[in-house]
Design a protein around this motif. Structure first.
Motif, PDB file in Angstrom:
ATOM      1  N   ARG A  46       0.473  -1.125  -0.048  1.00 53.97           N
ATOM      2  CA  ARG A  46      -0.394  -0.272   0.485  1.00 53.97           C
ATOM      3  C   ARG A  46       0.466   0.798   0.031  1.00 53.97           C
ATOM      4  NH1 ARG A  46      -5.180   1.406   4.257  1.00 53.97           N
ATOM      5  NH2 ARG A  46      -3.545   1.021   5.485  1.00 53.97           N
ATOM      6  N   GLY A  47       0.564   1.858  -1.201  1.00 51.78           N
ATOM      7  CA  GLY A  47       1.519   3.656  -0.828  1.00 51.78           C
ATOM      8  C   GLY A  47       0.019   4.522  -0.797  1.00 51.78           C
ATOM      9  N   CYS A  48       1.138   5.341  -1.811  1.00 50.22           N
ATOM     10  CA  CYS A  48      -0.180   6.403  -1.292  1.00 50.22           C
ATOM     11  C   CYS A  48       0.219   7.609  -2.383  1.00 50.22           C
ATOM     12  CB  CYS A  48       0.044   7.422   0.035  1.00 50.22           C
ATOM     13  SG  CYS A  48      -0.917   8.798  -0.097  1.00 50.22           S
ATOM     14  N   GLU A  49      -1.189   8.258  -3.263  1.00 54.28           N
ATOM     15  CA  GLU A  49      -1.323   9.038  -3.925  1.00 54.28           C
ATOM     16  C   GLU A  49      -0.957   9.973  -3.613  1.00 54.28           C
ATOM     17  OE1 GLU A  49      -3.031  11.538  -7.226  1.00 54.28           O
ATOM     18  OE2 GLU A  49      -2.886  11.555  -5.450  1.00 54.28           O
TER      19      GLU A  49
ATOM     20  N   MET B  33      -5.187  14.218  -4.945  1.00 52.91           N
ATOM     21  CA  MET B  33      -4.939  14.873  -3.237  1.00 52.91           C
ATOM     22  C   MET B  33      -4.905  16.470  -4.025  1.00 52.91           C
ATOM     23  SD  MET B  33      -1.856  14.259  -1.405  1.00 52.91           S
ATOM     24  CE  MET B  33      -1.950  13.311  -0.235  1.00 52.91           C
ATOM     25  N   PHE B  34      -4.432  16.975  -4.938  1.00 50.02           N
ATOM     26  CA  PHE B  34      -3.922  18.421  -5.183  1.00 50.02           C
ATOM     27  C   PHE B  34      -5.155  18.980  -6.135  1.00 50.02           C
ATOM     28  CE2 PHE B  34      -0.184  16.843  -3.236  1.00 50.02           C
ATOM     29  CZ  PHE B  34      -0.269  17.522  -1.986  1.00 50.02           C
ATOM     30  N   GLY B  35      -5.758  18.021  -7.112  1.00 50.28           N
ATOM     31  CA  GLY B  35      -5.998  18.404  -8.194  1.00 50.28           C
ATOM     32  C   GLY B  35      -7.519  19.836  -8.225  1.00 50.28           C
ATOM     33  N   ARG B  36      -8.179  19.606  -6.976  1.00 49.05           N
ATOM     34  CA  ARG B  36      -9.308  20.147  -7.212  1.00 49.05           C
ATOM     35  C   ARG B  36      -8.902  21.744  -5.906  1.00 49.05           C
ATOM     36  NH1 ARG B  36     -13.636  19.850  -9.976  1.00 49.05           N
ATOM     37  NH2 ARG B  36     -13.585  17.113  -9.231  1.00 49.05           N
ATOM     38  N   HIS B  37      -9.265  22.622  -6.475  1.00 56.87           N
ATOM     39  CA  HIS B  37      -9.306  23.902  -6.328  1.00 56.87           C
ATOM     40  C   HIS B  37     -10.081  24.410  -4.963  1.00 56.87           C
ATOM     41  CE1 HIS B  37      -5.301  23.988  -7.986  1.00 56.87           C
ATOM     42  NE2 HIS B  37      -5.497  23.554  -8.919  1.00 56.87           N
ATOM     43  N   PRO B  38     -10.617  25.611  -4.569  1.00 55.97           N
ATOM     44  CA  PRO B  38     -11.489  25.391  -3.792  1.00 55.97           C
ATOM     45  C   PRO B  38     -12.291  26.538  -4.457  1.00 55.97           C
ATOM     46  CG  PRO B  38      -8.602  26.215  -2.613  1.00 55.97           C
ATOM     47  CD  PRO B  38      -9.140  25.943  -4.467  1.00 55.97           C
ATOM     48  N   ASP B  39     -11.741  26.999  -5.673  1.00 57.48           N
ATOM     49  CA  ASP B  39     -13.343  27.550  -6.512  1.00 57.48           C
ATOM     50  C   ASP B  39     -13.850  26.488  -6.952  1.00 57.48           C
ATOM     51  OD1 ASP B  39     -11.355  26.408  -8.579  1.00 57.48           O
ATOM     52  OD2 ASP B  39     -11.071  29.435  -9.057  1.00 57.48           O
ATOM     53  N   GLY B  40     -13.750  25.262  -6.673  1.00 58.94           N
ATOM     54  CA  GLY B  40     -13.950  24.393  -7.351  1.00 58.94           C
ATOM     55  C   GLY B  40     -13.231  23.939  -8.982  1.00 58.94           C
ATOM     56  N   THR B  41     -12.555  24.702  -9.305  1.00 61.15           N
ATOM     57  CA  THR B  41     -11.738  24.040 -10.831  1.00 61.15           C
ATOM     58  C   THR B  41     -11.076  22.978 -10.234  1.00 61.15           C
ATOM     59  OG1 THR B  41      -9.911  25.596 -10.383  1.00 61.15           O
ATOM     60  CG2 THR B  41     -12.446  26.109 -11.664  1.00 61.15           C
ATOM     61  N   GLU B  42     -10.582  22.039 -11.288  1.00 64.51           N
ATOM     62  CA  GLU B  42      -9.936  21.212 -11.019  1.00 64.51           C
ATOM     63  C   GLU B  42      -8.524  21.055 -12.301  1.00 64.51           C
ATOM     64  OE1 GLU B  42     -10.780  16.861 -12.320  1.00 64.51           O
ATOM     65  OE2 GLU B  42      -9.763  15.938 -10.561  1.00 64.51           O
ATOM     66  N   ALA B  43      -7.361  21.071 -11.613  1.00 69.90           N
ATOM     67  CA  ALA B  43      -6.339  20.850 -12.711  1.00 69.90           C
ATOM     68  C   ALA B  43      -4.917  20.100 -12.635  1.00 69.90           C
ATOM     69  CB  ALA B  43      -5.419  22.364 -12.472  1.00 69.90           C
ATOM     70  N   PRO B  44      -4.822  19.780 -13.691  1.00 75.26           N
ATOM     71  CA  PRO B  44      -3.364  18.696 -12.906  1.00 75.26           C
ATOM     72  C   PRO B  44      -2.506  18.851 -11.822  1.00 75.26           C
ATOM     73  CG  PRO B  44      -3.275  19.020 -15.374  1.00 75.26           C
ATOM     74  CD  PRO B  44      -4.568  20.006 -14.501  1.00 75.26           C
ATOM     75  N   ALA B  45      -2.254  17.988 -10.873  1.00 73.16           N
ATOM     76  CA  ALA B  45      -1.008  18.236  -9.644  1.00 73.16           C
ATOM     77  C   ALA B  45       0.350  18.637 -10.591  1.00 73.16           C
ATOM     78  CB  ALA B  45      -1.034  17.708  -8.608  1.00 73.16           C
ATOM     79  N   ALA B  46       1.014  19.881  -9.879  1.00 73.92           N
ATOM     80  CA  ALA B  46       2.699  20.024 -10.029  1.00 73.92           C
ATOM     81  C   ALA B  46       3.167  18.448 -10.685  1.00 73.92           C
ATOM     82  CB  ALA B  46       3.690  21.106  -8.821  1.00 73.92           C
ATOM     83  N   MET B  47       2.629  17.611 -10.046  1.00 73.27           N
ATOM     84  CA  MET B  47       3.336  16.401 -10.175  1.00 73.27           C
ATOM     85  C   MET B  47       2.533  14.848 -10.059  1.00 73.27           C
ATOM     86  SD  MET B  47       7.616  16.413  -8.695  1.00 73.27           S
ATOM     87  CE  MET B  47       7.209  16.805  -7.706  1.00 73.27           C
ATOM     88  N   ASP B  48       2.495  14.007 -10.637  1.00 73.05           N
ATOM     89  CA  ASP B  48       1.861  12.714 -10.037  1.00 73.05           C
ATOM     90  C   ASP B  48       2.485  11.289  -9.952  1.00 73.05           C
ATOM     91  OD1 ASP B  48      -1.735  12.789 -10.508  1.00 73.05           O
ATOM     92  OD2 ASP B  48      -1.351  13.521 -12.114  1.00 73.05           O
ATOM     93  N   LEU B  49       2.944  11.815  -8.273  1.00 74.85           N
ATOM     94  CA  LEU B  49       3.464  10.506  -7.621  1.00 74.85           C
ATOM     95  C   LEU B  49       3.001   9.788  -6.848  1.00 74.85           C
ATOM     96  CD1 LEU B  49       5.986  13.938  -6.535  1.00 74.85           C
ATOM     97  CD2 LEU B  49       6.122  12.071  -8.183  1.00 74.85           C
ATOM     98  N   VAL B  50       3.262   8.733  -6.688  1.00 77.47           N
ATOM     99  CA  VAL B  50       3.237   7.551  -5.725  1.00 77.47           C
ATOM    100  C   VAL B  50       4.460   7.614  -4.860  1.00 77.47           C
ATOM    101  CG1 VAL B  50       2.472   5.526  -5.403  1.00 77.47           C
ATOM    102  CG2 VAL B  50       1.626   6.338  -7.510  1.00 77.47           C
ATOM    103  N   ARG B  51       3.785   7.321  -3.801  1.00 82.32           N
ATOM    104  CA  ARG B  51       4.946   7.668  -2.730  1.00 82.32           C
ATOM    105  C   ARG B  51       4.664   6.623  -1.392  1.00 82.32           C
ATOM    106  NH1 ARG B  51       3.978  11.166   3.110  1.00 82.32           N
ATOM    107  NH2 ARG B  51       2.682   9.432   3.661  1.00 82.32           N
ATOM    108  N   LEU B  52       5.635   5.773  -1.558  1.00 81.10           N
ATOM    109  CA  LEU B  52       6.586   4.907  -0.728  1.00 81.10           C
ATOM    110  C   LEU B  52       7.100   4.804   0.652  1.00 81.10           C
ATOM    111  CD1 LEU B  52       7.864   1.909  -4.007  1.00 81.10           C
ATOM    112  CD2 LEU B  52       4.692   2.519  -2.686  1.00 81.10           C
ATOM    113  N   ALA B  53       6.663   5.170   1.905  1.00 86.40           N
ATOM    114  CA  ALA B  53       6.216   6.267   2.650  1.00 86.40           C
ATOM    115  C   ALA B  53       6.613   4.640   3.729  1.00 86.40           C
ATOM    116  CB  ALA B  53       6.045   6.723   3.720  1.00 86.40           C
ATOM    117  N   ILE B  54       7.976   4.995   4.709  1.00 86.59           N
ATOM    118  CA  ILE B  54       8.832   3.715   5.062  1.00 86.59           C
ATOM    119  C   ILE B  54       8.983   4.046   6.416  1.00 86.59           C
ATOM    120  CG2 ILE B  54      10.786   2.442   5.457  1.00 86.59           C
ATOM    121  CD1 ILE B  54      10.716   2.923   2.708  1.00 86.59           C
TER     122      ILE B  54
END
Ligand code: F0G
Length: 459
Positions: free
Chosen positions: A379-382, A387-408
């Motif tokens: 189990r990792g985490c997007e 996580m960051f694509g939806r903005h307070p004004d309701g619009t959606e845009a790509p985040a700066a990066m699309d990562l999957v974090r494998l946290a140790i």
């Protein structure tokens, strides 16, 4: 240990926790029920849990022993004084306000200093930090250096603040900036460190414009290790000295003790400003508890105090940073695109690069995270557009990066667990072209959607 290349876990195992091996059919059923959201899985259905390094570490013998010293007095508990001393040994701020975790410290601080019309810069806001800023009506701005937004750019301190951008913001709007934040290490930017030199320059800008500087210090010990091993002139200094240097440059901090407190719960808010501390303590009493325990039991205060003593040990930090890099090096050698250099607490897979056939609004990070679970129960985490694509004004845009974090998680998994994770990631990467995109089931959650959203596969 000089002649040896292998960096071993600097501990033996004292109590074991069983983990459960599942079949592919069981995982398929579990992920369907969870709506392809890994936060919705039953953790028993996860084999290797790299969702987060937060609160998931193993406590030491001495921390469990410290728990027995927990004194649950409502006011003035000895455990509070033990905690206060351990915090101020590293972070000698005048006021220390204990909270149940980091976001409670954020909520209190931003409730006092945020609000509509305010703007809060950070190298990169963590999701709860951004959400707590925005919940007050203030604006959260990320000002990391350009290298920090490029997954493959090599830079020793990719978490550094873009000083020109900060200067421009302060020149234009200093009166609207109640605080400048710097996150050490920069979690959302790949767990990347911030140099002392950069912190000094941020401090100088803050002084010039009369704005306080706060640290989001969740992974301060890891940041200090990177300073010691990467920053010229720092190699002979002790970790506590480097931490105190960082503290001396700041006016306050927020902290989640679930990371470099080596505890399963806890946090604090600290500052030098008396009036600000008063206002924060008043809120603390409303929402967390009396100022000598905040949101914590006496036993938690004891565990954190002992954790803070252990986290600055060099044998621990060498093993910690080295074992994270071990995972990164193996995946890099296998050609898996990653954020480099490797961060302290996690390896971040670059899903956008691995899955170029999926546009960001088809959530390549989520698709990859689901595939890793299906393949091997990892189990990792997007950390990306979900996580960051939806903005307070309701619009959606790509985040700066699309990562999957494998946290140790700290001190929890062995090298053979990590070898298994390497195999799972390689198998998924080998058939990356077959992965399909996802669609969010509507209506989606209104805030922090990544925790509760459900997904459907696209045809
Ligand atoms: N700031 C940073 C940089 C964090 O990474 C986190 C938590 C917080 C603040 C909030 O602390 O969880 O104690 O309320 N990060 C965890 C993670 C959840 O998985 O990265 P908290």
């Amino acid at each position: 240990m000089e002649p040896f290349r292998t960096i071993i876990e600097p501990f033996r195992i004292h109590a074991v926790e069983p983990i459960r091996i599942t079949s592919r059919e069981e995982r398929a059923a579990a992920i369907e029920v969870a709506g392809r959201n890994l936060f919705a899985l039953h953790a028993d259905d996860v084999l290797i849990d790299l969702l987060t390094d937060s609160g998931t570490g193993a406590m030491s013998r001495d921390q469990w022993a410290a728990i027995q010293h927990g004194d649950e007095s409502y006011a003035g508990s000895p455990s509070w004084y033990t905690f206060l001393e351990a915090v101020q040994e590293l972070w000698p701020f005048r006021h220390v306000i204990p909270t149940h975790q980091g976001r409670a410290a954020e909520k209190i601080l931003f409730s006092v200093i945020g609000g509509a019309g305010k703007v809060i810069p950070n190298n990169t806001h963590f999701d709860t930090t951004r959400a707590n800023v925005e919940a007050t009506g203030a604006e959260a701005i990320d000002l990391v250096i350009p290298e920090g937004r490029d997954p493959s750019a090599i830079h020793p301190f990719k978490g550094n603040v873009d000083l020109e951008a900060l200067e421009a913001l302060l020149t234009a709007r200093a009166a609207d900036v109640p605080v400048v934040f710097v996150t050490i290490t920069n979690n959302s930017g790949g767990g990347q460190p911030v140099s002392l030199e950069n912190l000094r320059a941020v401090r100088a800008l803050c002084d010039r414009f009369g704005v306080p500087l706060f640290l989001d210090a969740c992974r301060f010990a890891e940041n200090a290790w990177f300073i010691k091993t990467r920053e010229p002139g720092q190699e002979d200094r002790s970790i506590p000295d480097i931490v105190r240097d960082m503290a001396a440059l700041a006016d306050g901090m927020t902290m989640s003790a679930k990371k470099d407190g080596l505890a399963n719960i806890g946090g604090w808010l600290a500052m030098n400003d008396d009036a600000l501390a008063d206002a924060c303590r008043n809120l603390l009493i409303l929402t967390e508890g009396f100022p000598t325990y905040g949101g914590l039991a006496g036993r938690d205060l004891e565990a954190i105090a002992q954790g803070l003593r252990e986290v600055v040990h060099e044998d621990y930090l060498r093993y910690r940073i080295r074992s994270t890099a071990y995972l990164g090096e193996a995946l890099h050698a296998a050609g898996v695109p990653l954020v480099r250099p490797f961060g302290g607490h996690a390896i971040y897979l670059d899903a956008r690069a691995l899955l170029p056939h999926l546009p960001p609004l088809q959530y390549p990070g989520q698709a990859l995270a689901v595939a890793l679970y299906m393949e091997g129960g990892v189990r990792g985490c997007e950390i990306g557009t979900v996580m960051f694509g939806r903005h307070p004004d309701g619009t959606e845009a790509p985040a700066a990066m699309d990562l999957v974090r494998l946290a140790i998680p700290r001190r929890t998994y062995t090298q053979s667990h990590i070898d298994y994770v390497i195999e799972v990631v390689r198998r998924v990467a080998d058939r990356a072209a077959e992965l399909r995109g996802l669609r969010l089931v509507q209506p989606e959650p209104r805030s922090l959607r990544h925790f509760t959203a459900r997904f459907e596969p696209l045809a």
